[in-house]
Design a protein around this motif. Structure first.
Motif, mmCIF file in Angstrom:
data_model
loop_
_atom_site.group_PDB
_atom_site.id
_atom_site.type_symbol
_atom_site.label_atom_id
_atom_site.label_comp_id
_atom_site.label_asym_id
_atom_site.label_seq_id
_atom_site.Cartn_x
_atom_site.Cartn_y
_atom_site.Cartn_z
ATOM 1 N N ARG A 1 20.521 -4.335 -4.921
ATOM 2 C CA ARG A 1 21.065 -3.234 -4.123
ATOM 3 C C ARG A 1 20.029 -2.881 -3.047
ATOM 4 N NH1 ARG A 1 21.387 0.499 -9.295
ATOM 5 N NH2 ARG A 1 19.294 -0.402 -9.294
ATOM 6 N N TRP A 2 20.482 -2.219 -1.980
ATOM 7 C CA TRP A 2 19.574 -1.809 -0.927
ATOM 8 C C TRP A 2 18.482 -0.895 -1.469
ATOM 9 C CZ3 TRP A 2 18.708 -3.893 3.561
ATOM 10 C CH2 TRP A 2 19.723 -4.584 4.240
ATOM 11 N N ARG A 3 18.815 -0.078 -2.458
ATOM 12 C CA ARG A 3 17.826 0.871 -2.984
ATOM 13 C C ARG A 3 16.840 0.226 -3.964
ATOM 14 N NH1 ARG A 3 22.677 2.491 -5.487
ATOM 15 N NH2 ARG A 3 22.702 2.422 -7.773
ATOM 16 N N ASP A 4 17.027 -1.042 -4.284
ATOM 17 C CA ASP A 4 16.069 -1.746 -5.144
ATOM 18 C C ASP A 4 14.886 -2.198 -4.292
ATOM 19 O OD1 ASP A 4 17.731 -1.446 -7.335
ATOM 20 O OD2 ASP A 4 18.737 -3.367 -7.003
ATOM 21 N N ILE A 5 13.769 -1.492 -4.414
ATOM 22 C CA ILE A 5 12.597 -1.769 -3.588
ATOM 23 C C ILE A 5 11.376 -1.939 -4.487
ATOM 24 C CG2 ILE A 5 11.077 -0.891 -1.766
ATOM 25 C CD1 ILE A 5 13.462 0.773 -0.761
ATOM 26 N N VAL A 6 10.709 -3.071 -4.347
ATOM 27 C CA VAL A 6 9.440 -3.309 -5.038
ATOM 28 C C VAL A 6 8.394 -3.551 -3.955
ATOM 29 C CG1 VAL A 6 8.160 -4.827 -6.595
ATOM 30 C CG2 VAL A 6 10.535 -4.230 -7.112
ATOM 31 N N LEU A 7 7.409 -2.660 -3.888
ATOM 32 C CA LEU A 7 6.440 -2.698 -2.794
ATOM 33 C C LEU A 7 5.751 -4.049 -2.686
ATOM 34 C CD1 LEU A 7 5.135 -1.114 -0.521
ATOM 35 C CD2 LEU A 7 3.413 -0.304 -2.158
ATOM 36 N N ARG A 8 5.343 -4.630 -3.821
ATOM 37 C CA ARG A 8 4.669 -5.928 -3.771
ATOM 38 C C ARG A 8 5.576 -6.991 -3.163
ATOM 39 N NH1 ARG A 8 2.717 -9.829 -8.842
ATOM 40 N NH2 ARG A 8 2.017 -11.557 -7.510
ATOM 41 N N ASP A 9 6.835 -6.982 -3.571
ATOM 42 C CA ASP A 9 7.760 -8.012 -3.093
ATOM 43 C C ASP A 9 8.000 -7.899 -1.592
ATOM 44 O OD1 ASP A 9 7.908 -8.701 -5.741
ATOM 45 O OD2 ASP A 9 9.944 -7.965 -6.059
ATOM 46 N N ILE A 10 8.297 -6.685 -1.130
ATOM 47 C CA ILE A 10 8.615 -6.535 0.291
ATOM 48 C C ILE A 10 7.373 -6.745 1.150
ATOM 49 C CG2 ILE A 10 8.318 -4.012 0.364
ATOM 50 C CD1 ILE A 10 10.696 -3.962 2.319
ATOM 51 N N THR A 11 6.196 -6.348 0.646
ATOM 52 C CA THR A 11 4.966 -6.564 1.390
ATOM 53 C C THR A 11 4.677 -8.055 1.543
ATOM 54 O OG1 THR A 11 4.043 -4.468 0.605
ATOM 55 C CG2 THR A 11 2.491 -6.103 1.444
ATOM 56 N N GLU A 12 4.848 -8.816 0.450
ATOM 57 C CA GLU A 12 4.635 -10.265 0.525
ATOM 58 C C GLU A 12 5.563 -10.903 1.553
ATOM 59 O OE1 GLU A 12 5.008 -12.185 -3.224
ATOM 60 O OE2 GLU A 12 3.038 -11.548 -3.940
ATOM 61 N N THR A 13 6.822 -10.469 1.566
ATOM 62 C CA THR A 13 7.783 -11.031 2.513
ATOM 63 C C THR A 13 7.393 -10.708 3.954
ATOM 64 O OG1 THR A 13 9.631 -10.981 0.946
ATOM 65 C CG2 THR A 13 10.185 -10.993 3.280
ATOM 66 N N LEU A 14 7.107 -9.432 4.214
ATOM 67 C CA LEU A 14 6.816 -9.009 5.587
ATOM 68 C C LEU A 14 5.509 -9.578 6.118
ATOM 69 C CD1 LEU A 14 7.987 -5.282 5.443
ATOM 70 C CD2 LEU A 14 9.187 -7.233 6.445
ATOM 71 N N LEU A 15 4.543 -9.793 5.228
ATOM 72 C CA LEU A 15 3.261 -10.331 5.665
ATOM 73 C C LEU A 15 3.257 -11.850 5.773
ATOM 74 C CD1 LEU A 15 0.683 -8.100 3.729
ATOM 75 C CD2 LEU A 15 1.424 -7.924 6.116
ATOM 76 N N TRP A 16 4.289 -12.501 5.234
ATOM 77 C CA TRP A 16 4.353 -13.950 5.298
ATOM 78 C C TRP A 16 4.643 -14.387 6.725
ATOM 79 C CZ3 TRP A 16 2.502 -17.895 3.083
ATOM 80 C CH2 TRP A 16 3.092 -19.154 3.139
ATOM 81 N N PRO A 17 3.793 -15.162 7.348
ATOM 82 C CA PRO A 17 4.007 -15.542 8.755
ATOM 83 C C PRO A 17 5.324 -16.272 8.977
ATOM 84 C CG PRO A 17 2.219 -16.830 7.764
ATOM 85 C CD PRO A 17 2.525 -15.720 6.827
ATOM 86 N N GLY A 18 5.765 -17.011 7.988
ATOM 87 C CA GLY A 18 7.031 -17.718 8.123
ATOM 88 C C GLY A 18 8.207 -16.774 8.257
#
Length: 402
Positions: A282-299
């Protein structure tokens, strides 16, 4: 400390297929399957739409093409042997423009190369199969089907235990320590020893690889949520079997489509939006580690900068039911927003390179004592038996089982 020859991480369909076929090929192997969830097939396997893919979409000679075609046949035989609900009902791929018609012709050529029967038909011919579709022409693929993948996993689990294997659910892997002659797995307060480790952890496969000190510097799993609706009972016959749009060749997603469900009813979807958690249903399912890894991934940043318009379209279909319905109406104009009811979403574990390329083919890496399934998105469930046999073969050849 319990000792095994092989430990398989992940009780989805790939892990279970691998375990079952390893035990069948190398009898007497001491094998355990570990999963952090308390049930089988809790994520990708249990949350897809149950399609038995024909193999028509995939590049000739790729693992996806070879394993999907062989896997569909093998899974039908497996289902018939074990009385698993399934049906070979066929599907149509509908082209709405001349450009899409050109891509449909390319799909037909790819199907011929992959030995997947398919017929190009004018729209009148497509409407004889699916009366409510609209477009300029289409492709009929009779070998596509539907199946109960959770039941497949339950049968595989039974076969594993009958062959002497163990399945430990609710056992989260927290550490891996490699020694010269064994691998020690820390599972909660327990330790488990194995000679060989097979990583079929799906959404967490890259983290398990890093935990084992296997270098995956060029690839990261990025979760994409696929959202579904079901048709209300009064409209479930709007589509007879499966109706797909012509896919965008730039992405490994097939577009929102109609899928007959093996236990009745009709499902529509999925779209494909970045998830804010690896289990972000769901949109409200947020895990800081997961989203940070995604956003910081250059790819991911490179992918987003190149295809932001496509991404915004997917997000729009996520937050706007009207936009989702509009996408469906391109191929089935009679569907209305009132006909759709929200259904559970799924999350796809998609490998993304540091250069921003969505890894298209199945990817399996191995060394002397470990096998890592790095990328196994759709059609991995269809291809599960050949994938499992492939991994069992690696164990046998490179790790001297038997």
């Amino acid at each position: 400390m319990k000792k095994f020859d092989v430990a398989v991480i992940g009780a989805g369909i790939i892990g279970l297929s691998t375990a079952m076929q390893t035990l069948q090929q190398f009898r007497g192997t001491r094998l355990v399957v570990l999963d952090k969830e308390n049930s089988l097939a809790a994520h990708q396997t249990g949350r897809n739409s149950g399609v038995l893919h024909s193999g028509i979409y995939y590049a000739p000679g790729s693992l996806k093409a070879r394993f999907a075609v062989a896997g569909r046949t093998a899974l039908v035989e497996f289902a018939e042997k074990h009385s698993i609900p399934h049906a070979i009902c066929g599907k149509v791929v509908v082209a709405c423009t001349d450009e899409e018609m050109g891509r449909a012709c390319q799909l037909a050529e790819r199907g011929e190369a992959n030995r997947v029967p398919a017929r190009l038909l004018p729209i009148e011919g497509i409407q004889e199969i699916e009366p409510n579709v609209c477009g300029v022409a289409g492709l009929h693929v009779p070998s596509t089907g539907i199946i109960d993948y959770v039941r497949v996993c339950e049968v595989m689990a039974d076969e594993i235990t009958k062959a002497g294997g163990e399945i430990l659910l609710g056992h989260s892997l927290e550490g891996i320590h490699s020694k010269p002659d064994e691998i020690v797995l820390r599972v909660g307060e327990k330790e488990i020893s194995c000679r060989y480790l097979v990583n079929c952890a799906g959404l967490y496969s890259d983290r398990i690889a890093h935990m084992s000190e296997t270098a995956l510097s060029d690839v990261k799993i990025v979760p994409f949520r696929g959202e579904y609706y079901t048709l209300v009972a009064e409209q479930k016959n709007l589509v007879r079997n499966l109706v797909y749009p012509v896919p965008n060749p730039s992405f490994p997603f097939l577009g929102v489509h109609f899928t007959r469900l093996v236990h009745g009813g009709m499902e529509v979807g999925p779209n494909a939006v970045p998830a804010f958690a690896r289990e972000g249903y769901r949109w409200r399912d947020i895990v800081l580690r997961d989203i940070t890894e995604t956003l910081l991934w250059p790819g991911f940043r490179k992918l987003a900068s190149s295809y932001w318009k496509t991404g915004l379209g997917e997000i729009r279909r996520s937050v706007s039911k009207h936009a989702f319905v509009h996408a469906l109406q391109r191929i089935v104009p009679a569907v209305r927003a009132r006909d759709l009811v929200r259904a559970p979403a799924g999350v796809r574990a998609q490998a993304l390179t540091a250069t921003g390329v969505l890894v298209d083919d199945f990817t399996v890496m191995s060394d002397d004592h470990m096998v890592h399934v790095v990328n196994a998105p759709s059609p991995a469930a269809t291809a599960s038996l050949p994938i499992g046999a492939h991994i069992a073969g690696i164990l046998g050849e490179r790790m001297a089982l038997g």
